[in-house]
Design a protein around this motif. Structure first.
Motif, PDB file in Angstrom:
ATOM      1  N   VAL A   9       5.998 -24.187 -18.785  1.00 57.53           N
ATOM      2  CA  VAL A   9       4.694 -24.768 -18.453  1.00 57.53           C
ATOM      3  C   VAL A   9       4.936 -26.144 -17.842  1.00 57.53           C
ATOM      4  O   VAL A   9       5.469 -27.040 -18.502  1.00 57.53           O
ATOM      5  CB  VAL A   9       3.782 -24.882 -19.690  1.00 57.53           C
ATOM      6  CG1 VAL A   9       2.410 -25.417 -19.288  1.00 57.53           C
ATOM      7  CG2 VAL A   9       3.657 -23.531 -20.402  1.00 57.53           C
ATOM      8  N   MET A  10       4.557 -26.299 -16.574  1.00 61.51           N
ATOM      9  CA  MET A  10       4.757 -27.552 -15.845  1.00 61.51           C
ATOM     10  C   MET A  10       3.436 -28.304 -15.721  1.00 61.51           C
ATOM     11  O   MET A  10       2.376 -27.687 -15.635  1.00 61.51           O
ATOM     12  CB  MET A  10       5.272 -27.274 -14.428  1.00 61.51           C
ATOM     13  CG  MET A  10       6.594 -26.565 -14.335  1.00 61.51           C
ATOM     14  SD  MET A  10       8.010 -27.448 -15.028  1.00 61.51           S
ATOM     15  CE  MET A  10       7.963 -29.000 -14.160  1.00 61.51           C
ATOM     16  N   ARG A  11       3.525 -29.621 -15.656  1.00 60.73           N
ATOM     17  CA  ARG A  11       2.359 -30.452 -15.336  1.00 60.73           C
ATOM     18  C   ARG A  11       2.276 -30.612 -13.824  1.00 60.73           C
ATOM     19  O   ARG A  11       3.108 -31.278 -13.214  1.00 60.73           O
ATOM     20  CB  ARG A  11       2.478 -31.822 -15.991  1.00 60.73           C
ATOM     21  CG  ARG A  11       2.052 -31.797 -17.437  1.00 60.73           C
ATOM     22  CD  ARG A  11       2.021 -33.173 -18.034  1.00 60.73           C
ATOM     23  NE  ARG A  11       1.113 -34.080 -17.332  1.00 60.73           N
ATOM     24  CZ  ARG A  11       1.088 -35.390 -17.540  1.00 60.73           C
ATOM     25  NH1 ARG A  11       1.912 -35.944 -18.407  1.00 60.73           N
ATOM     26  NH2 ARG A  11       0.247 -36.143 -16.869  1.00 60.73           N
ATOM     27  N   VAL A  78       4.256 -21.430 -15.192  1.00 59.65           N
ATOM     28  CA  VAL A  78       2.815 -21.625 -15.039  1.00 59.65           C
ATOM     29  C   VAL A  78       2.545 -23.127 -15.080  1.00 59.65           C
ATOM     30  O   VAL A  78       3.462 -23.922 -15.297  1.00 59.65           O
ATOM     31  CB  VAL A  78       2.038 -20.877 -16.150  1.00 59.65           C
ATOM     32  CG1 VAL A  78       2.230 -19.368 -16.021  1.00 59.65           C
ATOM     33  CG2 VAL A  78       2.465 -21.346 -17.542  1.00 59.65           C
ATOM     34  N   TYR A  79       1.294 -23.507 -14.870  1.00 55.32           N
ATOM     35  CA  TYR A  79       1.027 -24.947 -14.859  1.00 55.32           C
ATOM     36  C   TYR A  79      -0.255 -25.309 -15.578  1.00 55.32           C
ATOM     37  O   TYR A  79      -1.138 -24.480 -15.790  1.00 55.32           O
ATOM     38  CB  TYR A  79       0.997 -25.494 -13.437  1.00 55.32           C
ATOM     39  CG  TYR A  79      -0.189 -25.072 -12.598  1.00 55.32           C
ATOM     40  CD1 TYR A  79      -1.386 -25.788 -12.635  1.00 55.32           C
ATOM     41  CD2 TYR A  79      -0.116 -23.973 -11.758  1.00 55.32           C
ATOM     42  CE1 TYR A  79      -2.465 -25.416 -11.854  1.00 55.32           C
ATOM     43  CE2 TYR A  79      -1.184 -23.591 -10.974  1.00 55.32           C
ATOM     44  CZ  TYR A  79      -2.366 -24.317 -11.022  1.00 55.32           C
ATOM     45  OH  TYR A  79      -3.434 -23.943 -10.258  1.00 55.32           O
ATOM     46  N   LEU A  86      -0.896 -29.840 -21.774  1.00 55.57           N
ATOM     47  CA  LEU A  86       0.491 -29.538 -22.112  1.00 55.57           C
ATOM     48  C   LEU A  86       0.714 -29.656 -23.618  1.00 55.57           C
ATOM     49  O   LEU A  86       1.306 -28.765 -24.241  1.00 55.57           O
ATOM     50  CB  LEU A  86       1.432 -30.477 -21.361  1.00 55.57           C
ATOM     51  CG  LEU A  86       2.923 -30.170 -21.502  1.00 55.57           C
ATOM     52  CD1 LEU A  86       3.289 -28.879 -20.776  1.00 55.57           C
ATOM     53  CD2 LEU A  86       3.751 -31.329 -20.964  1.00 55.57           C
ATOM     54  N   LEU A  87       0.221 -30.720 -24.204  1.00 56.77           N
ATOM     55  CA  LEU A  87       0.383 -30.922 -25.643  1.00 56.77           C
ATOM     56  C   LEU A  87      -0.361 -29.865 -26.448  1.00 56.77           C
ATOM     57  O   LEU A  87       0.110 -29.425 -27.508  1.00 56.77           O
ATOM     58  CB  LEU A  87      -0.066 -32.330 -26.038  1.00 56.77           C
ATOM     59  CG  LEU A  87       0.763 -33.476 -25.435  1.00 56.77           C
ATOM     60  CD1 LEU A  87       0.155 -34.824 -25.800  1.00 56.77           C
ATOM     61  CD2 LEU A  87       2.215 -33.385 -25.837  1.00 56.77           C
ATOM     62  N   LEU A 139      -0.025 -19.221 -12.218  1.00 53.17           N
ATOM     63  CA  LEU A 139       1.390 -19.302 -11.846  1.00 53.17           C
ATOM     64  C   LEU A 139       1.642 -20.564 -11.040  1.00 53.17           C
ATOM     65  O   LEU A 139       0.830 -20.953 -10.218  1.00 53.17           O
ATOM     66  CB  LEU A 139       1.805 -18.078 -11.029  1.00 53.17           C
ATOM     67  CG  LEU A 139       1.834 -16.760 -11.791  1.00 53.17           C
ATOM     68  CD1 LEU A 139       2.088 -15.619 -10.815  1.00 53.17           C
ATOM     69  CD2 LEU A 139       2.872 -16.779 -12.901  1.00 53.17           C
ATOM     70  N   PHE A 140       2.785 -21.190 -11.281  1.00 56.91           N
ATOM     71  CA  PHE A 140       3.146 -22.425 -10.594  1.00 56.91           C
ATOM     72  C   PHE A 140       3.636 -22.106  -9.192  1.00 56.91           C
ATOM     73  O   PHE A 140       4.338 -21.197  -8.937  1.00 56.91           O
ATOM     74  CB  PHE A 140       4.239 -23.148 -11.382  1.00 56.91           C
ATOM     75  CG  PHE A 140       4.517 -24.548 -10.922  1.00 56.91           C
ATOM     76  CD1 PHE A 140       3.622 -25.568 -11.176  1.00 56.91           C
ATOM     77  CD2 PHE A 140       5.651 -24.859 -10.209  1.00 56.91           C
ATOM     78  CE1 PHE A 140       3.859 -26.860 -10.766  1.00 56.91           C
ATOM     79  CE2 PHE A 140       5.915 -26.149  -9.785  1.00 56.91           C
ATOM     80  CZ  PHE A 140       5.006 -27.146 -10.053  1.00 56.91           C
TER      81      PHE A 140
END
Length: 140
Positions: A9-11, A78-79, A86-87, A139-140
């Motif tokens: 999981v990306m920011r 994913v993002y 995120l947290l 999806l990122f």
């Protein structure tokens, strides 16, 4: 049985350079797999030595991590668009009993010297465990 997958999981809101994204995702994936490997070593399900990782002969069931070492696993990126999201994903993973590696960058090359949460990765896990947490993320 579905194959395990590793969720990353990306920011997206940080607008990191491509190289930074790759480095942060790599940190998260390695950290999550090492944590899962350490847990399984304690349980006697895998053995790591100079020849690599070996599944132990035992009555233990095949785990998603051991399957990853023997057959591979998909990585799905994913993002989210904020630190709060995120947290929240990290908390949900921990509540579901999934090991997750939350990465906080030191801020030396980006982020103006401010430590910044950039991404997280889960240990390899079955879709039925991770999809309730990340299945709705794009999806990122």
């Amino acid at each position: 049985m579905d194959k395990p997958k590793q969720m990353i999981v990306m920011r997206r809101d940080l607008k990191m350079r491509k190289g930074k994204i790759a480095a942060q995702a790599g940190h998260a994936c390695v950290t999550a797999v090492l944590a899962a490997l350490e847990r399984e070593k304690r349980l006697g399900q895998v053995r790591a030595d100079e020849n690599g990782v070996t599944l132990t002969e035992s009555e233990q069931p095949v785990t998603p991590l051991s399957e990853w070492f023997s057959r591979g696993v998909a990585k799905v990126c994913v993002y989210v668009d904020s630190e709060e999201e995120l947290l929240a994903i990290d908390r949900k993973a921990k509540e579901a009993g999934i090991l997750s590696a939350l990465i906080c960058d030191n801020g030396i090359t980006e982020f103006h010297g401010q430590p910044t949460y950039t991404c997280l990765a889960f240990e390899p896990a079955l879709p039925e465990k991770v999809d309730p947490i990340t299945g709705e993320l794009p999806l990122f």
